[in-house]
Design a protein around this motif. Structure first.
Motif, mmCIF file in Angstrom:
data_model
loop_
_atom_site.group_PDB
_atom_site.id
_atom_site.type_symbol
_atom_site.label_atom_id
_atom_site.label_comp_id
_atom_site.label_asym_id
_atom_site.label_seq_id
_atom_site.Cartn_x
_atom_site.Cartn_y
_atom_site.Cartn_z
ATOM 1 N N ASP A 1 17.777 -3.810 -4.191
ATOM 2 C CA ASP A 1 16.457 -3.385 -3.324
ATOM 3 C C ASP A 1 16.371 -4.513 -2.120
ATOM 4 N N VAL A 2 16.027 -3.707 -1.197
ATOM 5 C CA VAL A 2 15.591 -4.495 -0.101
ATOM 6 C C VAL A 2 13.970 -5.051 -0.200
ATOM 7 N N CYS A 3 13.647 -4.602 -1.016
ATOM 8 C CA CYS A 3 11.653 -5.103 -1.616
ATOM 9 C C CYS A 3 11.724 -6.626 -2.945
ATOM 10 N N GLU B 1 0.960 -1.454 0.267
ATOM 11 C CA GLU B 1 0.140 0.193 -0.169
ATOM 12 C C GLU B 1 1.110 1.241 0.407
ATOM 13 N N GLY B 2 1.909 0.969 0.504
ATOM 14 C CA GLY B 2 2.806 2.156 0.868
ATOM 15 C C GLY B 2 3.750 2.406 -0.457
ATOM 16 N N SER B 3 3.862 1.474 -0.643
ATOM 17 C CA SER B 3 4.603 1.684 -2.225
ATOM 18 C C SER B 3 4.358 2.022 -3.561
ATOM 19 N N ARG B 4 2.603 1.814 -3.292
ATOM 20 C CA ARG B 4 1.094 2.029 -4.204
ATOM 21 C C ARG B 4 1.209 3.689 -4.080
ATOM 22 N N LEU B 5 1.244 4.268 -2.759
ATOM 23 C CA LEU B 5 0.569 6.142 -2.410
ATOM 24 C C LEU B 5 2.436 6.356 -3.039
ATOM 25 N N PHE B 6 3.508 5.738 -2.867
ATOM 26 C CA PHE B 6 4.599 6.416 -3.512
ATOM 27 C C PHE B 6 4.494 6.607 -4.514
ATOM 28 N N GLU B 7 4.037 6.180 -4.923
ATOM 29 C CA GLU B 7 3.956 5.928 -6.595
ATOM 30 C C GLU B 7 3.016 7.095 -7.056
ATOM 31 N N ARG B 8 1.841 7.354 -6.200
ATOM 32 C CA ARG B 8 1.304 9.174 -7.015
ATOM 33 C C ARG B 8 1.692 10.052 -6.429
ATOM 34 N N VAL C 1 24.591 -0.694 -11.854
ATOM 35 C CA VAL C 1 23.332 -0.995 -10.714
ATOM 36 C C VAL C 1 23.499 0.059 -10.246
ATOM 37 N N GLU C 2 22.472 -0.440 -10.094
ATOM 38 C CA GLU C 2 21.384 0.614 -9.002
ATOM 39 C C GLU C 2 20.832 0.775 -8.206
ATOM 40 N N LEU C 3 21.191 1.536 -6.678
ATOM 41 C CA LEU C 3 20.884 1.121 -4.892
ATOM 42 C C LEU C 3 18.933 1.762 -5.112
ATOM 43 N N GLY C 4 19.191 0.520 -4.316
ATOM 44 C CA GLY C 4 17.171 1.035 -4.368
ATOM 45 C C GLY C 4 16.320 1.162 -5.714
ATOM 46 N N ALA C 5 16.798 -0.051 -6.587
ATOM 47 C CA ALA C 5 15.981 0.048 -8.060
ATOM 48 C C ALA C 5 14.922 1.079 -7.750
ATOM 49 N N GLY C 6 13.820 0.591 -6.613
ATOM 50 C CA GLY C 6 12.230 0.450 -6.233
ATOM 51 C C GLY C 6 11.927 0.163 -8.638
ATOM 52 N N THR C 7 10.862 1.003 -8.509
ATOM 53 C CA THR C 7 10.112 0.246 -10.097
ATOM 54 C C THR C 7 11.075 0.660 -11.474
ATOM 55 N N ALA C 8 12.785 1.142 -11.279
ATOM 56 C CA ALA C 8 13.614 1.410 -12.203
ATOM 57 C C ALA C 8 12.881 2.353 -13.059
ATOM 58 N N SER C 9 11.387 3.223 -13.287
ATOM 59 C CA SER C 9 10.330 3.987 -14.235
ATOM 60 C C SER C 9 11.889 4.992 -14.943
ATOM 61 N N PHE D 1 0.533 8.743 2.591
ATOM 62 C CA PHE D 1 1.140 7.461 2.757
ATOM 63 C C PHE D 1 2.344 7.705 4.334
ATOM 64 N N ASN D 2 2.180 8.280 5.095
ATOM 65 C CA ASN D 2 2.440 9.102 6.311
ATOM 66 C C ASN D 2 1.455 7.774 7.688
ATOM 67 N N LEU D 3 0.538 8.126 7.385
ATOM 68 C CA LEU D 3 -0.393 7.917 8.288
ATOM 69 C C LEU D 3 -0.476 5.884 7.741
ATOM 70 N N ASN D 4 0.125 5.821 6.736
ATOM 71 C CA ASN D 4 0.175 4.131 6.753
ATOM 72 C C ASN D 4 0.844 3.679 7.218
ATOM 73 N N ILE D 5 1.929 3.789 8.033
ATOM 74 C CA ILE D 5 2.682 2.923 9.450
ATOM 75 C C ILE D 5 2.345 2.321 9.388
ATOM 76 N N LEU D 6 0.874 3.253 10.686
ATOM 77 C CA LEU D 6 0.085 3.295 11.687
ATOM 78 C C LEU D 6 -0.839 2.188 10.838
ATOM 79 N N HIS D 7 -0.938 2.022 9.859
ATOM 80 C CA HIS D 7 -2.579 0.865 9.299
ATOM 81 C C HIS D 7 -1.249 -0.427 9.249
ATOM 82 N N ARG D 8 -0.264 -0.120 8.555
ATOM 83 C CA ARG D 8 0.311 -1.423 8.279
ATOM 84 C C ARG D 8 0.641 -2.084 9.937
ATOM 85 N N LEU D 9 0.914 -1.365 10.709
ATOM 86 C CA LEU D 9 1.311 -1.842 12.306
ATOM 87 C C LEU D 9 0.001 -2.794 12.582
#
Ligand code: AVJ
Length: 374
Positions: free
Chosen positions: A164-166, A88-95, A134-142, A268-276
């Motif tokens: 990437d960690v993900c 969900e957070g990755s989706r919000l970051f893309e937005r 080489v890309e650190l933290g590649a994400g979706t590489a757009s 995006f910020n509040l999603n951390i609480l939802h995630r927990l």
């Protein structure tokens, strides 16, 4: 397989060992292009291993538990920004990256679009050598595809190593690149480059190490130095890191980028609480926390916090935590450091790099810096 598309009708699984994954990518049925894409992806998806989903989840849960026990008990309370990035957070970051207020992504993309050939030319002096990005933290590489395309214009031997960690983000990165640029060889690595050394394979050619998207902004100057030192230790003479950094600018522009009108950054910020709540059995009432953004001019960083609107109790069952929040008490969730030319130069020279070239947008809001081993 590249040359047998007409006669080949067998089972692709014979190309994979147990536990590996295969994606079939094609834009139309039966075209040669479609087959080439498949072949490329099958060849390159055989990677440093993607752990099975349940193993991954257990590791993530451990890390989350450790982080809430550390950060929510300490004063001031804080949580680490990697926790933003569940699905969900990755989706919000893309937005966020498409919001009118959030200029960094589109500004960096415009610089890459304007100067990709110049950057590749500066990084890759000897065109006869193979080139590895080489890309650190590649994400979706757009944005990376712009540089890969420029790389393919000067070399037909181009490899892409997204780190990437993900694993989900990495799979997406691989699919994006395989689809757009099937001739690029891919070797994805699942790794937290902050906590673990990169351990790149030796490479007979030039390595361009991308650390873009102003990801380095999440780290304190000390942490940033450690990350770059680690990167430096993996590079050889002739290799080059490319650093993307958001620059200091007027306060209003900076604040708006982290507090948009549609409230997406707040979500995006509040999603951390939802995630927990979802992953650690917590009972945060997100309606009782507010998204707060401030510009810390002394540390030269944007800070994001979650502020409790009232006195409240919260329990996080899976971490055996009972928390008590006073009205206006905050959880510090992110720093986003902003840079100056001098600051970038200092950071790079401190870890043994020399600046080889810089590229900016016309407003000077964002900088791409190419360095080399000094
Ligand atoms: C992913 C660190 C580049 O600092 O701008 C965007 C994350 N946080 N909006 C940034 C972010 C809130 C972003 N980085």
């Amino acid at each position: 397989m590249r040359h047998s598309c007409e006669s080949y009708s067998g089972d692709l699984s014979e190309f994979l060992s147990t536990g590996n994954q295969m994606a079939v990518l094609r834009d139309s049925l039966g075209t040669l292009k479609g087959f080439v894409k498949m072949a490329t992806y099958v060849q390159t998806v055989d990677i440093e291993h993607f752990a099975p989903a349940d193993e991954r989840e257990a590791l993530t849960r451990e890390a989350l538990t450790r982080e809430v026990r550390r950060g929510l008990v300490a004063r001031p309370r804080s949580l680490s920004p990697w926790m933003f990035y569940d699905a969900e957070g990755s989706r919000l970051f893309e937005r966020i990256t498409t919001l009118p207020e959030y200029y960094p992504t589109r500004t960096e993309r415009a610089i890459l679009a304007g100067y990709a050939d110049a950057i590749i030319a500066a990084a890759h002096g000897d065109r006869s050598l193979p080139l590895r990005l080489v890309e650190l933290g590649a994400g979706t590489a757009s944005k990376t595809c712009i540089l890969l395309e420029a790389a393919l214009r000067v070399s037909d031997d181009v490899a892409y190593v997204p780190v990437d960690v993900c694993p989900d983000a990495l799979e997406l990165a691989c699919q994006n690149v395989a689809c757009a640029l099937p001739e690029v060889r891919m070797q994805p690595i699942v790794r937290n480059y902050v906590t673990h050394p990169l351990q790149l394979d030796l490479f007979d050619g030039t390595t361009l190490a991308l650390y873009i998207g102003t990801s380095i902004g999440n780290f304190s100057p000390e942490e940033a130095q450690l990350i770059l030192r680690n990167l430096c230790s993996q590079l050889q003479t002739g290799d080059a890191p490319l650093l993307g950094t958001d620059m200091v600018k007027d306060r209003r522009t900076l604040l708006a980028a982290y507090d948009d009108n549609d409230g997406i950054t707040g979500a995006f910020n509040l999603n951390i609480l939802h995630r927990l709540n979802r992953e650690l059995g917590a009972n945060f009432d997100a309606a009782c926390f507010r998204h707060r953004v401030l510009w810390n001019s002394i540390e030269c960083r944007i800070e994001m916090h979650l502020e409790s609107t009232q006195e409240q109790g919260v329990s996080i069952d899976d971490a055996d935590l009972d928390l008590h929040f006073m009205p206006r008490e905050t959880i510090h969730t992110e720093n986003s450091y902003k840079f100056t030319d001098q600051g970038i130069r200092r950071l790079l020279t401190q870890v043994g790099f020399e600046v080889r070239g810089t590229w900016k947008d016309s407003r000077g809001w964002y900088t791409l810096t190419l360095a080399c081993l000094g």
